[in-house]
Design a protein around this motif. Structure first.
Motif, PDB file in Angstrom:
ATOM      1  N   ARG A   1      43.761   3.832  22.129  1.00 23.37           N
ATOM      2  CA  ARG A   1      43.470   2.444  21.739  1.00 23.37           C
ATOM      3  C   ARG A   1      44.717   1.746  21.234  1.00 23.37           C
ATOM      4  O   ARG A   1      44.956   0.572  21.545  1.00 23.37           O
ATOM      5  CB  ARG A   1      42.382   2.439  20.666  1.00 23.37           C
ATOM      6  N   ALA A   2      45.535   2.461  20.457  1.00 26.15           N
ATOM      7  CA  ALA A   2      46.777   1.869  19.943  1.00 26.15           C
ATOM      8  C   ALA A   2      47.714   1.506  21.083  1.00 26.15           C
ATOM      9  O   ALA A   2      48.401   0.468  21.033  1.00 26.15           O
ATOM     10  CB  ALA A   2      47.463   2.846  18.983  1.00 26.15           C
ATOM     11  N   ASP A   3      47.747   2.339  22.123  1.00 25.93           N
ATOM     12  CA  ASP A   3      48.571   2.037  23.290  1.00 25.93           C
ATOM     13  C   ASP A   3      48.103   0.747  23.965  1.00 25.93           C
ATOM     14  O   ASP A   3      48.926  -0.097  24.356  1.00 25.93           O
ATOM     15  CB  ASP A   3      48.513   3.188  24.305  1.00 25.93           C
TER      16      ASP A   3
ATOM     17  N   TYR B   1      58.187   1.302  19.616  1.00 24.18           N
ATOM     18  CA  TYR B   1      56.932   1.954  19.979  1.00 24.18           C
ATOM     19  C   TYR B   1      57.185   3.188  20.840  1.00 24.18           C
ATOM     20  O   TYR B   1      56.550   4.234  20.654  1.00 24.18           O
ATOM     21  CB  TYR B   1      56.013   0.976  20.711  1.00 24.18           C
TER      22      TYR B   1
ATOM     23  N   ASN C   1      56.236   7.094  20.103  1.00 25.24           N
ATOM     24  CA  ASN C   1      55.176   7.621  20.967  1.00 25.24           C
ATOM     25  C   ASN C   1      55.785   8.213  22.236  1.00 25.24           C
ATOM     26  O   ASN C   1      55.766   7.592  23.310  1.00 25.24           O
ATOM     27  CB  ASN C   1      54.186   6.507  21.329  1.00 25.24           C
TER      28      ASN C   1
END
Length: 320
Positions: free
Chosen positions: A62-64, A187, A191
């Protein structure tokens, strides 16, 4: 490193195309240009990522998704809308030169990151860049100096408020792309479960999705207007230009930039962004059938000196 520099140069050559598209499609609004380009980019990205799509989607969180949508809107749609407004209101030269200070703005925004140089050491190169921006704006607001023909006529009849609005739009585009560049770099560093190619593929898909939603909303709001003006505008040419920009600037240009970023240190790859400005100016001069004026030449020189100086200050190994 030679391959990395060549790829950075070629990426700048492809990215410079985006400054000419608004000139080739003057009867279309910047919103139409942005949605058309990124719809085409989304389709191209979808076709290119089909073989690895299932593997990528399994890792998506979801964060992606939130990060991709945020970056797609800021770094693509809003950026290109402001850029197109800047080109149509102020011209290719001022817009490309203002956006050309991107390496400096990214440096300032990342001043607290690892390896950052104190801002007190960047005062002089920033002043050199400011002098370059001042040159291009003096040239713009003085009516273009030695412009001839259609360019001179356009400069003479263009209201001052349009020039000011164009410069402000160019500054807004610079801010948008700077925010995207810093957000994207941070980001990806936090990640590592996505490779550069995988993230680029997802970036293209998310941009196409956002463009499709905005296109549907735009059609619902202004569908009658678009239909009524359809006979006055060449939609086939519209899709040819946007398709070329999507394939060249978005797909090929981004892939070349990824290669350059992997092969070059950050300080050197950042300097490669200058090629985008230089190619955009060259395309603009060819489009206007003229040579650069003295103040434009001075602006280019000052911009390159300021950016190179800033990069030099960031090089951890001065002898390199």
């Amino acid at each position: 490193m030679g391959i990395g520099v060549l790829c950075g140069l070629l990426a700048g050559a492809f990215w410079g195309m985006v400054f000419i598209a608004p000139k080739l499609l003057p009867v279309f609004s910047p919103w139409e240009l942005a949605i058309g380009r990124y719809l085409a980019y989304g389709i191209v990205a979808c076709v290119a990522t089909l073989p690895m799509l299932r593997r990528i989607l399994r890792k998506l969180t979801r964060a992606d998704c939130i990060a991709l949508l945020r970056q797609a809107f800021t770094g693509n749609l809003l950026y290109y809308v402001l850029l197109a407004f800047g080109v149509q209101l102020a011209g290719v030269g001022p817009t490309s030169l203002i956006i050309g200070i991107l390496p400096i703005t990214v440096t300032i925004m990342g001043r607290r990151d690892h390896g950052a140089v104190p801002l007190s050491k960047l005062v002089l190169p920033l002043l050199v860049v400011a002098a370059g921006i001042a040159c291009i704006n003096i040239d713009l607001f003085s009516g273009g100096g030695g412009a001839h023909g259609a360019a001179a006529t356009d400069a003479a009849i263009r209201p001052v408020w349009e020039k000011i609005a164009g410069v402000l739009c160019a500054v807004g585009a610079l801010v948008c792309w700077s925010l995207y560049a810093v957000d994207n770099a941070r980001y990806l560093q936090c990640n590592p479960h996505f490779s550069g190619n995988e993230w680029s593929a997802l970036y293209g898909l998310s941009t196409g999705l956002v463009s499709a939603v905005l296109a549907v909303i735009g059609w619902m709001v202004a569908g009658d207007t678009l239909t009524a003006s359809g006979s006055q505008r060449d939609w086939q040419w519209f899709w040819i230009v946007n398709g070329a920009v999507a394939i060249g600037a978005s797909l090929i240009g981004n892939n070349l930039w990824n290669i350059a970023s992997r092969r070059l240190p950050l300080t050197l790859s950042g300097q490669m962004i200058v090629f985008e400005t230089l190619f955009a100016l060259a395309y603009g001069f060819v489009f206007d059938h003229r040579w650069p004026r003295p103040l434009e030449t001075a602006a280019v020189a000052l911009l390159m000196i300021g950016v190179a100086w800033s990069v030099r200050l960031h090089a951890p190994d001065k002898s390199a």
